[in-house]
Design an enzyme around this catalytic site. Structure first.
Site, PDB file in Angstrom:
ATOM      1  N   ARG A 199       0.853  -1.175   0.000  1.00 41.82           N
ATOM      2  CA  ARG A 199       0.000   0.000   0.000  1.00 41.82           C
ATOM      3  C   ARG A 199       0.900   1.239   0.000  1.00 41.82           C
ATOM      4  O   ARG A 199       2.027   1.188   0.502  1.00 41.82           O
ATOM      5  CB  ARG A 199      -0.905   0.023   1.233  1.00 41.82           C
ATOM      6  CG  ARG A 199      -1.801  -1.196   1.376  1.00 41.82           C
ATOM      7  CD  ARG A 199      -2.559  -1.144   2.694  1.00 41.82           C
ATOM      8  NE  ARG A 199      -3.481  -2.284   2.851  1.00 41.82           N
ATOM      9  CZ  ARG A 199      -3.169  -3.430   3.444  1.00 41.82           C
ATOM     10  NH1 ARG A 199      -1.935  -3.609   3.926  1.00 41.82           N
ATOM     11  NH2 ARG A 199      -4.043  -4.406   3.541  1.00 41.82           N
TER      12      ARG A 199
ATOM     13  N   LYS B   9      -2.066  -3.109   7.991  1.00 41.65           N
ATOM     14  CA  LYS B   9      -3.200  -2.699   8.802  1.00 41.65           C
ATOM     15  C   LYS B   9      -3.245  -3.516  10.093  1.00 41.65           C
ATOM     16  O   LYS B   9      -2.862  -4.672  10.131  1.00 41.65           O
ATOM     17  CB  LYS B   9      -4.504  -2.920   8.015  1.00 41.65           C
ATOM     18  CG  LYS B   9      -4.683  -1.957   6.843  1.00 41.65           C
ATOM     19  CD  LYS B   9      -6.013  -2.185   6.165  1.00 41.65           C
ATOM     20  CE  LYS B   9      -6.239  -1.191   5.035  1.00 41.65           C
ATOM     21  NZ  LYS B   9      -7.558  -1.410   4.356  1.00 41.65           N
TER      22      LYS B   9
ATOM     23  N   HIS C 208      -4.098   2.555  -5.229  1.00 41.58           N
ATOM     24  CA  HIS C 208      -3.891   1.105  -5.155  1.00 41.58           C
ATOM     25  C   HIS C 208      -3.636   0.471  -6.521  1.00 41.58           C
ATOM     26  O   HIS C 208      -3.560  -0.766  -6.616  1.00 41.58           O
ATOM     27  CB  HIS C 208      -5.120   0.437  -4.532  1.00 41.58           C
ATOM     28  CG  HIS C 208      -5.049   0.319  -3.029  1.00 41.58           C
ATOM     29  ND1 HIS C 208      -4.036   0.890  -2.282  1.00 41.58           N
ATOM     30  CD2 HIS C 208      -5.866  -0.294  -2.134  1.00 41.58           C
ATOM     31  CE1 HIS C 208      -4.238   0.616  -1.006  1.00 41.58           C
ATOM     32  NE2 HIS C 208      -5.339  -0.099  -0.889  1.00 41.58           N
TER      33      HIS C 208
ATOM     34  N   ARG D 293      -0.755  -1.920  -6.646  1.00 44.35           N
ATOM     35  CA  ARG D 293      -1.053  -3.045  -5.755  1.00 44.35           C
ATOM     36  C   ARG D 293      -2.029  -4.006  -6.439  1.00 44.35           C
ATOM     37  O   ARG D 293      -1.838  -5.225  -6.408  1.00 44.35           O
ATOM     38  CB  ARG D 293      -1.639  -2.503  -4.446  1.00 44.35           C
ATOM     39  CG  ARG D 293      -2.037  -3.569  -3.423  1.00 44.35           C
ATOM     40  CD  ARG D 293      -2.411  -2.857  -2.121  1.00 44.35           C
ATOM     41  NE  ARG D 293      -3.118  -3.712  -1.184  1.00 44.35           N
ATOM     42  CZ  ARG D 293      -2.533  -4.526  -0.312  1.00 44.35           C
ATOM     43  NH1 ARG D 293      -1.214  -4.643  -0.299  1.00 44.35           N
ATOM     44  NH2 ARG D 293      -3.250  -5.246   0.536  1.00 44.35           N
TER      45      ARG D 293
ATOM     46  N   HIS E 192      -3.583  -9.542   3.521  1.00 43.99           N
ATOM     47  CA  HIS E 192      -5.014  -9.628   3.791  1.00 43.99           C
ATOM     48  C   HIS E 192      -5.274 -10.564   4.964  1.00 43.99           C
ATOM     49  O   HIS E 192      -4.710 -11.662   5.031  1.00 43.99           O
ATOM     50  CB  HIS E 192      -5.762 -10.157   2.568  1.00 43.99           C
ATOM     51  CG  HIS E 192      -5.868  -9.160   1.458  1.00 43.99           C
ATOM     52  ND1 HIS E 192      -6.110  -9.519   0.139  1.00 43.99           N
ATOM     53  CD2 HIS E 192      -5.767  -7.802   1.456  1.00 43.99           C
ATOM     54  CE1 HIS E 192      -6.147  -8.432  -0.613  1.00 43.99           C
ATOM     55  NE2 HIS E 192      -5.946  -7.384   0.159  1.00 43.99           N
TER      56      HIS E 192
ATOM     57  N   TYR F 166      -9.623 -10.805  -6.635  1.00 48.61           N
ATOM     58  CA  TYR F 166      -8.716 -10.717  -7.779  1.00 48.61           C
ATOM     59  C   TYR F 166      -8.877 -11.901  -8.719  1.00 48.61           C
ATOM     60  O   TYR F 166      -8.611 -11.790  -9.910  1.00 48.61           O
ATOM     61  CB  TYR F 166      -7.266 -10.625  -7.300  1.00 48.61           C
ATOM     62  CG  TYR F 166      -6.949  -9.327  -6.604  1.00 48.61           C
ATOM     63  CD1 TYR F 166      -6.654  -8.180  -7.328  1.00 48.61           C
ATOM     64  CD2 TYR F 166      -6.958  -9.229  -5.212  1.00 48.61           C
ATOM     65  CE1 TYR F 166      -6.377  -6.974  -6.701  1.00 48.61           C
ATOM     66  CE2 TYR F 166      -6.683  -8.035  -4.573  1.00 48.61           C
ATOM     67  CZ  TYR F 166      -6.395  -6.916  -5.321  1.00 48.61           C
ATOM     68  OH  TYR F 166      -6.133  -5.726  -4.694  1.00 48.61           O
TER      69      TYR F 166
END
Length: 312
Positions: A160, A184, A256, A259, A282, A291
């Site tokens: 990110r 995150k 993004h 990414r 994730h 994706y």
């Protein structure tokens, strides 16, 4: 006190509900006005079905209204999924309020669910566009060297933008060809770095960063701005946006974009979705599986345009 079997004209019920939202709930004015528009449409729909009182409304009436939102109703065009969901939320709130007031024995909207919002697929660039974008900062000045290193790192690692700007120099192990990213929720992950990105980082660290650092007060940040401080997320986003414009990329570019391209290109190349999940950081594989929908769509397009009997 009115009872459930007393007549309750629907316009009066709607007015009472909107007053309840504005006065007792303190709902924002714009929200109340939006609900008022949605409920006027609801009343018109019910009136067309001969329903004018609260006690006449049944589950099927609410369900039919939900269908009309998506298909159109009379002169009214269909609504987008998000707008249809908001309208049904207004209707559900109206009937929940009326039931709580004791004006109905049951809630005819309780089992009616708003449509699920459309899943937004991530937008990835074709490899040719990515390569053209990475080659855009072609100068040898400090800013160009920094921008090239930043873009290469973003695409090489799937980081990110906030993770890239949060990097310190010591987070990159050039011997092991890895980088530690702070994701995150405070989760760290170790991600491999490709040779082109490492070469761009070496050029930046040797020939550009010392000059930028000399303008500041000393920082461990990997990517520096013109004043020698840590490059901000907004500054990095502007680097990406400017590079895309100079590369002549017509597709919409977001923070993004690289990414998304990283993940899509890995899956198209045969990478396992759980490996891509780890690389992206994730928490759930379900997030990464979006994706796979992109790659399936790409396969369909290629099949439809190349197979001689695809349209047969």
């Amino acid at each position: 006190m009115t009872r459930a079997d007393d007549p309750h004209p629907l316009p009066e019920v709607v007015a009472a509900y909107l007053d309840h939202l504005a006065v007792e709930r303190g709902t924002a004015r714009n929200t109340v006005e939006g609900y008022a528009r949605d409920l006027r449409r609801y009343l018109d729909h019910l009136a067309a079905a001969g329903v004018t009182e609260l006690r006449q409304v049944a589950h099927d009436h609410v369900l039919a209204f939900g269908v009309s939102l998506r298909r159109g109703d009379g002169d009214r065009p269909p609504l987008a999924p998000s707008s249809a969901a908001r309208a049904l939320s207004a209707v559900r709130g109206l009937h929940r309020f009326a039931h709580a007031e004791g004006w109905t024995d049951d809630d005819p909207a309780r089992e009616v669910r708003p449509p699920a919002p459309a899943r937004r697929l991530p937008k990835a660039l074709p490899l040719s566009d990515v390569l053209r974008l990475l080659d855009t900062p072609a100068g040898e000045d400090a800013r160009s060297l920094r921008d090239r290193a930043l873009l290469e790192l973003l695409y090489s690692t799937g980081a990110r933008i906030s993770e890239a700007t949060g990097l310190d120099v010591d987070d990159v192990d050039r011997q092991e060809r890895t980088v530690v990213l702070d994701g995150k929720g405070g989760r760290q992950r170790l991600v491999p770095v490709g040779r082109p990105a490492l070469e761009a980082l070496d050029a930046y660290l040797i020939r550009a960063r010392p000059a930028l650092a000399a303008k500041g007060r000393g920082t461990s940040a990997m990517f520096l701005n013109a004043r020698g401080g840590r490059l901000s997320r907004q500054g990095a986003w502007q680097v990406l946006k400017s590079a895309a414009e100079r590369a002549g990329i017509s597709a919409t570019v977001s923070p993004h974009t690289l990414r998304h391209s990283f993940a899509t290109h890995l899956l198209e190349g045969g990478a396992d979705v759980r490996v891509v999940q780890e690389l992206l950081g994730h928490a759930s594989v379900a997030t990464t599986q979006v994706y796979t929908l992109v790659t399936v769509n790409t396969l369909r397009e290629v099949y439809a345009t190349t197979h001689p009997r695809a349209l047969g």
